[in-house]
Design an enzyme around this catalytic site. Structure first.
Site: not given
Length: 110
Positions: A48, A78
Protein backbone atom coordinates in the site's frame (compact mmCIF):
# COMPACT_ATOMS: atom_id res chain seq x y z
CA UNK A 1 1.03 9.65 -25.39
CA UNK A 2 -1.60 7.64 -27.27
CA UNK A 3 -1.26 3.89 -26.92
CA UNK A 4 0.86 4.10 -23.79
CA UNK A 5 0.13 1.71 -20.95
CA UNK A 6 0.85 3.28 -17.52
CA UNK A 7 0.46 -0.07 -15.71
CA UNK A 8 2.98 -1.74 -18.04
CA UNK A 9 5.35 1.21 -17.61
CA UNK A 10 5.02 0.98 -13.81
CA UNK A 11 5.70 -2.77 -13.88
CA UNK A 12 8.72 -2.28 -16.14
CA UNK A 13 10.20 0.36 -13.80
CA UNK A 14 9.60 -1.89 -10.80
CA UNK A 15 11.25 -4.90 -12.47
CA UNK A 16 14.26 -2.75 -13.42
CA UNK A 17 14.53 -1.33 -9.90
CA UNK A 18 14.21 -4.54 -7.87
CA UNK A 19 16.22 -7.75 -7.83
CA UNK A 20 13.05 -9.76 -8.51
CA UNK A 21 9.36 -8.97 -8.96
CA UNK A 22 6.79 -11.74 -9.45
CA UNK A 23 3.62 -11.53 -11.50
CA UNK A 24 0.69 -9.40 -10.31
CA UNK A 25 2.71 -7.28 -7.87
CA UNK A 26 1.16 -3.91 -7.11
CA UNK A 27 2.83 -1.05 -5.24
CA UNK A 28 0.86 2.10 -4.54
CA UNK A 29 2.75 5.37 -4.77
CA UNK A 30 4.57 6.93 -3.15
CA UNK A 31 7.09 4.18 -2.50
CA UNK A 32 10.60 4.87 -1.21
CA UNK A 33 13.71 2.68 -1.10
CA UNK A 34 17.49 3.08 -0.82
CA UNK A 35 18.67 0.90 -3.69
CA UNK A 36 15.88 -1.36 -4.92
CA UNK A 37 18.37 -3.94 -6.15
CA UNK A 38 18.21 -5.73 -2.77
CA UNK A 39 14.41 -6.15 -2.86
CA UNK A 40 12.61 -9.30 -4.05
CA UNK A 41 8.81 -9.43 -4.14
CA UNK A 42 6.78 -12.59 -4.75
CA UNK A 43 3.74 -12.85 -7.01
CA UNK A 44 0.31 -11.51 -6.04
CA UNK A 45 1.76 -9.13 -3.44
CA UNK A 46 0.21 -5.75 -2.67
CA UNK A 47 2.17 -2.93 -1.02
CA UNK A 48 0.00 0.00 0.00
CA UNK A 49 0.93 3.68 -0.26
CA UNK A 50 3.74 5.55 1.50
CA UNK A 51 5.94 2.54 2.31
CA UNK A 52 9.69 2.87 2.95
CA UNK A 53 12.16 0.03 2.37
CA UNK A 54 15.75 0.75 3.46
CA UNK A 55 17.44 -2.06 1.56
CA UNK A 56 21.10 -1.85 2.54
CA UNK A 57 20.73 -5.63 2.86
CA UNK A 58 18.26 -8.12 1.33
CA UNK A 59 14.51 -7.64 1.72
CA UNK A 60 12.61 -10.71 0.56
CA UNK A 61 8.82 -10.52 0.47
CA UNK A 62 6.99 -13.75 -0.26
CA UNK A 63 3.97 -14.50 -2.42
CA UNK A 64 0.42 -13.34 -1.62
CA UNK A 65 1.60 -10.75 0.93
CA UNK A 66 -0.42 -7.68 1.89
CA UNK A 67 1.52 -4.73 3.33
CA UNK A 68 -0.41 -1.88 4.96
CA UNK A 69 0.05 1.85 4.32
CA UNK A 70 3.15 3.57 5.72
CA UNK A 71 4.97 0.35 6.63
CA UNK A 72 8.71 0.84 6.99
CA UNK A 73 11.14 -2.04 6.55
CA UNK A 74 14.72 -1.28 7.62
CA UNK A 75 17.69 -3.57 7.16
CA UNK A 76 20.01 -1.02 8.76
CA UNK A 77 20.57 -1.25 12.50
CA UNK A 78 23.13 -0.49 15.20
CA UNK A 79 24.10 -1.87 18.60
CA UNK A 80 21.62 -0.78 21.26
CA UNK A 81 24.21 -0.31 24.01
CA UNK A 82 26.06 2.98 23.65
CA UNK A 83 29.36 1.40 24.69
CA UNK A 84 29.09 -1.01 21.74
CA UNK A 85 27.76 1.62 19.31
CA UNK A 86 30.15 4.52 19.88
CA UNK A 87 33.44 4.27 18.02
CA UNK A 88 35.69 6.63 19.96
CA UNK A 89 38.74 5.63 17.89
CA UNK A 90 37.18 6.54 14.53
CA UNK A 91 39.24 8.16 11.80
CA UNK A 92 38.35 11.56 10.35
CA UNK A 93 36.52 10.05 7.36
CA UNK A 94 34.58 7.46 9.44
CA UNK A 95 31.34 7.76 11.37
CA UNK A 96 31.72 8.01 15.16
CA UNK A 97 29.38 5.05 15.62
CA UNK A 98 29.11 1.44 14.48
CA UNK A 99 26.29 0.27 12.24
CA UNK A 100 25.37 -3.00 10.59
CA UNK A 101 22.69 -4.50 8.38
CA UNK A 102 20.55 -7.60 8.66
CA UNK A 103 18.32 -9.17 6.01
CA UNK A 104 14.54 -9.07 6.37
CA UNK A 105 12.29 -11.87 5.11
CA UNK A 106 8.49 -11.87 5.06
CA UNK A 107 7.14 -15.34 4.29
CA UNK A 108 4.34 -16.27 1.87
CA UNK A 109 0.72 -15.49 2.72
CA UNK A 110 1.49 -12.90 5.39
Amino acid sequence: MPGSNPEADKTSILKNLCEFVGDNVWIEKPFFCDYGKNISIGKNTFINFNCVFLDTNKIVIGENVLIAPSVQIYTATHPLKAVERINSNHKANEAPYRTLTKPVTIDDNV
